[in-house]
Design an enzyme around this catalytic site. Sequence first.
Site, PDB file in Angstrom:
ATOM      1  N   ARG A  25      11.599 -14.117  15.716  1.00  0.00           N
ATOM      2  CA  ARG A  25      12.476 -12.902  16.205  1.00  0.00           C
ATOM      3  C   ARG A  25      11.966 -11.796  15.833  1.00  0.00           C
ATOM      4  O   ARG A  25      11.345 -11.618  14.649  1.00  0.00           O
ATOM      5  CB  ARG A  25      14.056 -13.266  15.892  1.00  0.00           C
ATOM      6  N   GLU A  63      19.513  -4.349   9.320  1.00  0.00           N
ATOM      7  CA  GLU A  63      18.974  -5.066   8.118  1.00  0.00           C
ATOM      8  C   GLU A  63      19.596  -5.240   7.066  1.00  0.00           C
ATOM      9  O   GLU A  63      20.353  -4.299   6.536  1.00  0.00           O
ATOM     10  CB  GLU A  63      17.706  -4.259   7.830  1.00  0.00           C
ATOM     11  N   HIS A  64      19.778  -6.599   6.492  1.00  0.00           N
ATOM     12  CA  HIS A  64      20.480  -6.850   5.119  1.00  0.00           C
ATOM     13  C   HIS A  64      22.100  -6.522   5.479  1.00  0.00           C
ATOM     14  O   HIS A  64      22.880  -6.347   4.737  1.00  0.00           O
ATOM     15  CB  HIS A  64      19.945  -6.052   3.990  1.00  0.00           C
ATOM     16  N   ASP A 124      23.342  -8.762   7.799  1.00  0.00           N
ATOM     17  CA  ASP A 124      23.979 -10.311   8.075  1.00  0.00           C
ATOM     18  C   ASP A 124      24.876 -11.167   6.995  1.00  0.00           C
ATOM     19  O   ASP A 124      25.949 -11.597   7.277  1.00  0.00           O
ATOM     20  CB  ASP A 124      23.138 -11.248   8.785  1.00  0.00           C
ATOM     21  N   SER A 171      10.585 -14.094  11.053  1.00  0.00           N
ATOM     22  CA  SER A 171      11.341 -15.542  10.837  1.00  0.00           C
ATOM     23  C   SER A 171      10.729 -16.741  11.244  1.00  0.00           C
ATOM     24  O   SER A 171      11.076 -17.551  12.027  1.00  0.00           O
ATOM     25  CB  SER A 171      12.875 -15.354  11.621  1.00  0.00           C
ATOM     26  N   ASP A 192      18.774 -14.980  11.733  1.00  0.00           N
ATOM     27  CA  ASP A 192      17.606 -15.814  12.115  1.00  0.00           C
ATOM     28  C   ASP A 192      17.733 -17.091  13.178  1.00  0.00           C
ATOM     29  O   ASP A 192      17.272 -17.242  14.007  1.00  0.00           O
ATOM     30  CB  ASP A 192      16.424 -16.235  11.116  1.00  0.00           C
TER      31      ASP A 192
END
Length: 386
Positions: A37, A43-44, A46, A133, A180
């Site tokens: 993906r 970003e950062h 999740d 990923s 991911d």
Amino acid sequence: MSAAEIPPLDDLVRRARELFVQTFGKEPAVAGVAPGRVNLIGEHTDYNLGFVLPMALPLVTVVVGSKVDDGLSRIISEKDGVEAEFAVGQVEPGQPSWANYVKGVVANFHDRSTVPNFQAVIVGSVPLGGGVSSSASVEVAMYTFLEQLTSSSAPSEKDKALACQAAEHQFAGMPCGIMDQFISVMGREGHAVLIDCQDMNTRHVAISDPNLAVLITNSNVKHQLTGSEYPSRRAACLDSAAKLGVGSLREIALEEVEKHKDEFDETTYRRIRHVVTEIPRTELAANALNCADYTTFGKLMVDSHNSLRDDFEVSCPELDQLVEIALKVEGVYGSRMTGGGFGGCTVTLLKQEAVENAIKTLESEYSGSATFYVCRASQGAQPYKL
């Protein structure tokens, strides 16, 4: 230089079958496929229970194989030619390290008692250590392979993704969020997926405009996130949320953080600031993409990169240089680092007609040696009928 050719799925399966026959002396019975993906923005966020907006790639992992009657499973990876052996009833982390992703999936399969020993081959086109990923692609492809091998499907896509996440936590020692594995399972052709990492709901967002392109530029600077960088930043976020009296940084706005600024050292404060600005930024970006407002989306991508560079400090000179070069090219809407950081890839949103010039400019001005992939949003995990 042009973009790297992305091998067709049929070619990858053919290579996997040939290696299986060469190694095990028979044809494989079943196969599973799962994509890598690229995260367009978010970003950062999740593991802070915020939003992420990834899309599945045509770069995939293929697992082919068959049941065996003896007490040993054997798997070989085309990338290094190394074979791993283990019994499905006694899986433990060990060497080679890539086999831990396989063992973790076996250990977390929803119907583990039905998993027989097996022989398998892994072939893939997902760049390793590129921030796109490859690990989740292996996990989800392996899970899909086991579903075919046992004729038993996971209760839901969510259960499948969470089992693969647990595999990475327990066997690879990587405390990743859900993004991911979710996108590798739930990707849809022509769509990015907005994932709410708090309630785990998903919304597909169209990204199928033929005049639009997504350019992934691999800096070819490798990173290994099982070092201290990723866990230390994750811990800083979780500890800060507890100190602020909230369950996660998703629950607090920048204005509230500002009131508590003096309670944190400067580095921790900047880590928090990145997260609490990136979460709403990702929602805004999804809405912009949904409206085909690529100019706004591109600006938000740049804001995200600057925050990752300056506040979260997970970029590196090579990624910064690639973003800076891309943004000078006419027809580029936005560019940013993507993935965990410390190397890997950038993602650039641009007009289709600008792709050739963008690649040419990046190649000539980048101090390193980059690899380019022009990608469309692709399908998530699927069985492959041999």
